[in-house]
Design an enzyme around this catalytic site. Structure first.
Site, PDB file in Angstrom:
ATOM      1  N   HIS A 134       0.848  -1.204   0.000  1.00  0.00           N
ATOM      2  CA  HIS A 134       0.000   0.000   0.000  1.00  0.00           C
ATOM      3  C   HIS A 134       0.887   1.259   0.000  1.00  0.00           C
ATOM      4  O   HIS A 134       0.633   2.204  -0.750  1.00  0.00           O
ATOM      5  CB  HIS A 134      -0.909  -0.047   1.242  1.00  0.00           C
ATOM      6  CG  HIS A 134      -1.786   1.141   1.461  1.00  0.00           C
ATOM      7  ND1 HIS A 134      -3.159   1.077   1.420  1.00  0.00           N
ATOM      8  CD2 HIS A 134      -1.492   2.447   1.767  1.00  0.00           C
ATOM      9  CE1 HIS A 134      -3.668   2.278   1.669  1.00  0.00           C
ATOM     10  NE2 HIS A 134      -2.678   3.115   1.898  1.00  0.00           N
ATOM     11  N   HIS A 138       1.732   4.284  -2.890  1.00  0.00           N
ATOM     12  CA  HIS A 138       1.697   5.748  -2.694  1.00  0.00           C
ATOM     13  C   HIS A 138       2.903   6.405  -3.377  1.00  0.00           C
ATOM     14  O   HIS A 138       2.782   7.466  -3.993  1.00  0.00           O
ATOM     15  CB  HIS A 138       1.758   6.104  -1.205  1.00  0.00           C
ATOM     16  CG  HIS A 138       0.419   6.161  -0.520  1.00  0.00           C
ATOM     17  ND1 HIS A 138      -0.603   6.978  -0.929  1.00  0.00           N
ATOM     18  CD2 HIS A 138      -0.044   5.521   0.589  1.00  0.00           C
ATOM     19  CE1 HIS A 138      -1.649   6.835  -0.115  1.00  0.00           C
ATOM     20  NE2 HIS A 138      -1.339   5.945   0.810  1.00  0.00           N
TER      21      HIS A 138
HETATM   22  O1  K1U Z   1      -0.892   4.800   3.979  1.00  0.00           O
HETATM   23  C1  K1U Z   1      -1.796   5.061   4.745  1.00  0.00           C
HETATM   24  O2  K1U Z   1      -2.690   5.800   4.398  1.00  0.00           O
HETATM   25  C2  K1U Z   1      -1.819   4.458   6.127  1.00  0.00           C
HETATM   26  C3  K1U Z   1      -2.761   3.282   6.224  1.00  0.00           C
HETATM   27  C4  K1U Z   1      -1.980   2.011   5.964  1.00  0.00           C
HETATM   28  C5  K1U Z   1      -2.758   0.771   5.654  1.00  0.00           C
HETATM   29  C6  K1U Z   1      -3.873   0.400   6.366  1.00  0.00           C
HETATM   30  C7  K1U Z   1      -4.540  -0.780   6.065  1.00  0.00           C
HETATM   31  C8  K1U Z   1      -4.103  -1.573   5.067  1.00  0.00           C
HETATM   32  C9  K1U Z   1      -3.001  -1.195   4.353  1.00  0.00           C
HETATM   33  C10 K1U Z   1      -2.320  -0.034   4.657  1.00  0.00           C
HETATM   34  C11 K1U Z   1      -3.344   3.274   7.629  1.00  0.00           C
HETATM   35  O3  K1U Z   1      -2.655   3.153   8.583  1.00  0.00           O
HETATM   36  S1  K1U Z   1      -5.063   3.439   7.782  1.00  0.00           S
HETATM   37  C12 K1U Z   1      -5.339   3.301   9.543  1.00  0.00           C
HETATM   38  C13 K1U Z   1      -5.221   1.907  10.055  1.00  0.00           C
HETATM   39  O4  K1U Z   1      -5.218   0.968   9.290  1.00  0.00           O
HETATM   40  C14 K1U Z   1      -5.125   1.652  11.498  1.00  0.00           C
HETATM   41  C15 K1U Z   1      -5.224   2.659  12.421  1.00  0.00           C
HETATM   42  C16 K1U Z   1      -5.121   2.382  13.781  1.00  0.00           C
HETATM   43  C17 K1U Z   1      -4.911   1.121  14.230  1.00  0.00           C
HETATM   44  C18 K1U Z   1      -4.813   0.096  13.318  1.00  0.00           C
HETATM   45  C19 K1U Z   1      -4.906   0.355  11.963  1.00  0.00           C
HETATM   46 ZN    ZN Z   2      -2.701   5.237   2.151  1.00  0.00          ZN
END
Ligand code: K1U
Ligand code: ZN
Length: 171
Positions: A134, A138
């Site tokens: 992911h 980006h």
């Molecule tokens: O890149 C980003 O926007 C960060 C994203 C990463 C991600 C999440 C899920 C699957 C793949 C990649 C995040 O961190 S979203 C928030 C999140 O997943 C989370 C927040 C708090 C606790 C646990 C997870």
């Molecule tokens: Zn993201």
């Protein structure tokens, strides 16, 4: 320092980033700010373009319970991907409160440089594999909604445009 996170749609989230060539104090400060911003959000990953910096650097920490494992990856590239895929309901700090199932290789081997320029390599599985793919997306100007059908993608984009208008009004 916590940096503001860009919200989709933003042209900087659609552009490929430049490779990092200079490994200095400014790069270490950028990584420090990215960790602070990611933990504050909170999130498990953050890529530099999400804070408007068009350089190939990402941070992540997918440990939910137990001691943290903060990782900073500079100029990362996937050098091997498993044939078997796994599906995960992904979110994105640049697309708040929107989630969708995305299928990606279940395991990937990634090569990158550390903050000191040293070459590193590691195989990732589970949430780490999902997250690193992911974040590398980006760096290439790709968002998880680009894996969805056009209707779902458009619906999410419209919600984000509305959110940005509301936030701009609130100041
Ligand atoms: O890149 C980003 O926007 C960060 C994203 C990463 C991600 C999440 C899920 C699957 C793949 C990649 C995040 O961190 S979203 C928030 C999140 O997943 C989370 C927040 C708090 C606790 C646990 C997870
Ligand atoms: Zn993201």
């Amino acid at each position: 320092m916590i940096r503001p996170i860009l919200i989709h749609p933003d042209p900087r989230l659609k552009k490929p980033c430049e490779p990092v060539a200079i490994f200095d104090g400014a790069l270490r400060k950028l990584a420090e700010d990215m960790f602070e911003t990611m933990y504050d959000a909170p999130g498990i990953g953050l890529a530099a373009p999400q804070i408007g910096v068009m350089q190939q650097i990402l941070v992540m920490d997918c440990i939910k319970d137990g001691p943290p494992r903060p990782m900073a990856l500079v100029n990362p590239r996937v050098i091997w991907a498993s044939e078997d895929l796994s599906s995960y309901e992904e979110g994105c700090l640049s697309i708040p409160d929107q989630y969708a199932e995305v299928r990606r290789p279940a395991e990937v081997r990634v090569a990158w440089q550390g903050l000191d320029g040293s070459e590193q390599e590691e195989q990732f599985a589970g949430l780490w594999a999902t997250c690193v793919q992911h974040e590398i997306d980006h760096l290439n100007g790709k968002l998880f909604i680009d894996y969805l059908g056009p209707l779902k993608r458009q619906m999410i984009t419209r919600k984000m445009e509305k959110l940005k208008r509301e936030r701009a009004r609130q100041g």
